[in-house]
Design a protein around this motif. Sequence first.
Motif, mmCIF file in Angstrom:
data_model
loop_
_atom_site.group_PDB
_atom_site.id
_atom_site.type_symbol
_atom_site.label_atom_id
_atom_site.label_comp_id
_atom_site.label_asym_id
_atom_site.label_seq_id
_atom_site.Cartn_x
_atom_site.Cartn_y
_atom_site.Cartn_z
ATOM 1 N N ALA A 166 -0.730 -8.928 5.328
ATOM 2 C CA ALA A 166 -1.060 -7.507 5.439
ATOM 3 C C ALA A 166 -1.812 -7.028 4.203
ATOM 4 C CB ALA A 166 0.213 -6.683 5.638
ATOM 5 N N MET A 167 -1.389 -7.492 3.028
ATOM 6 C CA MET A 167 -2.084 -7.133 1.791
ATOM 7 C C MET A 167 -3.514 -7.658 1.814
ATOM 8 S SD MET A 167 1.095 -7.956 -0.781
ATOM 9 C CE MET A 167 0.303 -7.617 -2.332
ATOM 10 N N GLN A 168 -3.689 -8.879 2.280
ATOM 11 C CA GLN A 168 -5.024 -9.472 2.313
ATOM 12 C C GLN A 168 -5.953 -8.674 3.229
ATOM 13 O OE1 GLN A 168 -5.530 -11.852 0.245
ATOM 14 N NE2 GLN A 168 -7.595 -12.546 0.747
ATOM 15 N N ILE A 169 -5.454 -8.274 4.374
ATOM 16 C CA ILE A 169 -6.278 -7.510 5.318
ATOM 17 C C ILE A 169 -6.587 -6.119 4.779
ATOM 18 C CG2 ILE A 169 -6.168 -6.410 7.619
ATOM 19 C CD1 ILE A 169 -4.914 -9.007 8.639
ATOM 20 N N HIS A 170 -5.714 -5.593 3.919
ATOM 21 C CA HIS A 170 -5.970 -4.282 3.305
ATOM 22 C C HIS A 170 -6.916 -4.374 2.105
ATOM 23 C CE1 HIS A 170 -2.672 -2.695 5.738
ATOM 24 N NE2 HIS A 170 -3.027 -1.489 5.349
ATOM 25 N N GLY A 171 -7.187 -5.582 1.641
ATOM 26 C CA GLY A 171 -8.026 -5.720 0.459
ATOM 27 C C GLY A 171 -7.335 -5.146 -0.766
ATOM 28 N N ALA A 172 -8.099 -4.575 -1.684
ATOM 29 C CA ALA A 172 -7.532 -4.044 -2.926
ATOM 30 C C ALA A 172 -6.489 -2.970 -2.662
ATOM 31 C CB ALA A 172 -8.647 -3.485 -3.806
ATOM 32 N N ALA A 173 -6.662 -2.202 -1.589
ATOM 33 C CA ALA A 173 -5.697 -1.150 -1.272
ATOM 34 C C ALA A 173 -4.301 -1.721 -1.047
ATOM 35 C CB ALA A 173 -6.145 -0.380 -0.030
ATOM 36 N N GLY A 174 -4.230 -2.963 -0.589
ATOM 37 C CA GLY A 174 -2.939 -3.578 -0.340
ATOM 38 C C GLY A 174 -2.152 -3.880 -1.596
#
Length: 402
Positions: A354-362
């Motif tokens: 989930a963090m990876q798909i959110h990019g830096a926002a994750g």
Amino acid sequence: MDFRFSDKVETLRAQVREFMQQQVLPQEATYAEQLAANPWETPPVMETLKQQARDAGLWNLFLPQEHGDYSAGLTNLEYAPLAEEMGRSVMASEVFNCAAPDTGNMEVLAKYGNAEQRQRWLAPLLEGRIRSAFAMTEPEVASSDATNIETSIRRDGDDYVINGRKFYISGAMRKSCEIMIVMGKTDPDNPNRYQQQSQVLVPVNTPGVTVKRAMTVFGYNDAPEGHAEVLFENVRVPVENIILGEGRGFEIAQGRLGPGRIHHCMRLIGAAQRAFELMCERANRRVAFGQPLIKQGSVREDIARSYCEIEQARLMTLKAADMMDRVGNKDARDMIAMIKIVAPNMALNVIDRAMQIHGAAGLSQDTPLAHFFAYARTLRLADGPDQVHMMQLGRNLAAQFG
């Protein structure tokens, strides 16, 4: 086993879910702002939410039904879906008075405490008026083997005198923490290593108790409860503060950790489920290289794999809870060990995707994902490292074929 929940449980789950959606999740930002201003004080919004939960009858849901008047009357299996809902927010379990380490301490007092100890400490904990800590882990020894604990609890007349150093003592930083259950050795020379330890109640304001500093987890101080380093220097408490009796500390610890381990797993499934939902929402709306992320095959695979892993862990947790209810914590120990190994690792995998798909926002404070990740990683150590559970599980399994 029958995976259908009773009407009673379905009603409670719907109530908890609605309360989470309407009351808890909308207040996460306010809670964080209030914590930043006073890290070790319980935020005012938390007190408001606790009263609302209590008024709604969503209070002390964790305590097993065998504890009678103290309990909400739920089995471990019935509590599991409710704890999962609470796991969707790092602040939520406290709202319902179902937060560690208080849950474990309340179970200890309800199961092992005498009438005076229950009246003095259990009652205010059940009411949510005070908080508590459990002081076992020490920095100088491998505390995954509890027989290594070196803190001295020495009888001196009508008192016990306690000397030692503890760390990562969850809950001890909070200003409303009034009582600690401290584990140490009353009989260090006993040839039975499992009868050397005892557990004793130590009020935080006792002379000689020093809460030295907060220990962070990946930079998170986990305020308002925190994880403290605590010094005990010639701390005196009455002999009446012993729980169950001298030499019973290891027994109490085992009784405490079983339910606590599965409660953590229940909440982790909720955290992973929320991470999964955030992952899907992000994949549907985020555009990269001219199309939504969901068009990417690797993203679809991550979503599918995550869903499978969450469901596997959920079913295993329910099975473990069912076994605890039917045959008791001791006979369910292998299932408890299995889910304690599986759930944190599952959650780490799902949250990482989930963090990876959110990019830096994750990685930021704008989603709960980074905090979820730190929590899940902690639980590969808390209540026993993966390696200890696998060592004991492997031994038990192999013995069946020896």
